[in-house]
Design a protein around this motif. Structure first.
Motif, mmCIF file in Angstrom:
data_model
loop_
_atom_site.group_PDB
_atom_site.id
_atom_site.type_symbol
_atom_site.label_atom_id
_atom_site.label_comp_id
_atom_site.label_asym_id
_atom_site.label_seq_id
_atom_site.Cartn_x
_atom_site.Cartn_y
_atom_site.Cartn_z
ATOM 1 N N LYS A 54 71.812 48.918 9.484
ATOM 2 C CA LYS A 54 71.609 49.703 8.256
ATOM 3 C C LYS A 54 72.523 50.922 8.178
ATOM 4 C CE LYS A 54 67.020 48.340 6.877
ATOM 5 N NZ LYS A 54 65.753 48.717 6.327
ATOM 6 N N THR A 80 67.042 47.260 2.172
ATOM 7 C CA THR A 80 65.959 46.404 2.666
ATOM 8 C C THR A 80 66.467 45.024 3.056
ATOM 9 O OG1 THR A 80 65.336 45.551 0.470
ATOM 10 C CG2 THR A 80 64.275 47.599 1.212
ATOM 11 N N LYS A 81 67.662 44.673 2.621
ATOM 12 C CA LYS A 81 68.221 43.358 2.914
ATOM 13 C C LYS A 81 69.169 43.389 4.118
ATOM 14 C CE LYS A 81 67.759 41.720 -1.831
ATOM 15 N NZ LYS A 81 66.381 41.417 -1.680
ATOM 16 N N GLU A 130 65.365 55.507 -4.349
ATOM 17 C CA GLU A 130 66.764 55.369 -4.738
ATOM 18 C C GLU A 130 67.436 56.719 -4.577
ATOM 19 O OE1 GLU A 130 66.902 51.730 -7.930
ATOM 20 O OE2 GLU A 130 67.108 53.754 -8.693
ATOM 21 N N GLN A 158 69.154 51.842 -2.237
ATOM 22 C CA GLN A 158 67.744 51.503 -2.445
ATOM 23 C C GLN A 158 67.113 51.258 -1.087
ATOM 24 O OE1 GLN A 158 67.698 48.077 -5.024
ATOM 25 N NE2 GLN A 158 67.459 49.355 -6.834
ATOM 26 N N ASN A 159 65.898 51.766 -0.907
ATOM 27 C CA ASN A 159 65.204 51.592 0.357
ATOM 28 C C ASN A 159 63.705 51.505 0.111
ATOM 29 O OD1 ASN A 159 65.189 51.221 3.099
ATOM 30 N ND2 ASN A 159 65.646 53.332 3.628
ATOM 31 N N ASP A 160 62.966 51.035 1.119
ATOM 32 C CA ASP A 160 61.521 50.908 0.978
ATOM 33 C C ASP A 160 60.770 52.083 1.596
ATOM 34 O OD1 ASP A 160 61.989 50.351 3.628
ATOM 35 O OD2 ASP A 160 61.091 48.349 3.591
ATOM 36 N N VAL A 220 74.980 49.237 -6.277
ATOM 37 C CA VAL A 220 73.700 49.467 -5.612
ATOM 38 C C VAL A 220 73.737 48.763 -4.265
ATOM 39 C CG1 VAL A 220 71.220 49.044 -5.699
ATOM 40 C CG2 VAL A 220 72.451 49.660 -7.800
ATOM 41 N N ASP A 222 71.187 47.658 -1.410
ATOM 42 C CA ASP A 222 69.771 47.473 -1.100
ATOM 43 C C ASP A 222 69.614 47.407 0.416
ATOM 44 O OD1 ASP A 222 67.140 46.723 -0.764
ATOM 45 O OD2 ASP A 222 67.221 45.071 -2.212
ATOM 46 N N VAL A 227 59.664 52.150 -3.759
ATOM 47 C CA VAL A 227 61.129 52.122 -3.760
ATOM 48 C C VAL A 227 61.666 53.550 -3.826
ATOM 49 C CG1 VAL A 227 63.181 51.389 -5.044
ATOM 50 C CG2 VAL A 227 61.189 49.880 -4.937
#
Length: 76
Positions: free
Chosen positions: A14, A7-8, A67, A34-36, A3, A5, A65
């Motif tokens: 990105k 967002t981090k 995915e 994964q994203n917001d 995964v 992420d 979220v």
């Protein structure tokens, strides 16, 4: 399955980070992004740069979220 992420990741890194993750996949492998927010602009960039070489499957579509399973496909 790994995964990633998003967002981090710092915004300017990105897309390059996601594309590098994709490039490191073997044909038939995939990862979950994964994203917001809906990563639709990323989908359009993948389409422009990779054509039919990638798979894109929403696993979760918000509201908090998103995915997406991104796969490296074999191109004939």
């Amino acid at each position: 399955m790994e995964v990633l992420d998003a967002t981090k990741i710092e915004p300017r890194f990105k897309h390059p980070t996601i594309f590098q993750k994709y490039e490191n996949l073997a044909v038939g492998e995939s990862f979950i992004l994964q994203n917001d927010h809906d990563p639709k602009p990323l989908y359009y960039q993948f389409t422009a740069e990779k054509g039919k070489e990638f798979g894109w499957e929403y696993l979760q579509e918000g509201p908090d979220v998103w995915e997406v399973k991104i796969s490296k496909l074999k191109v004939a």
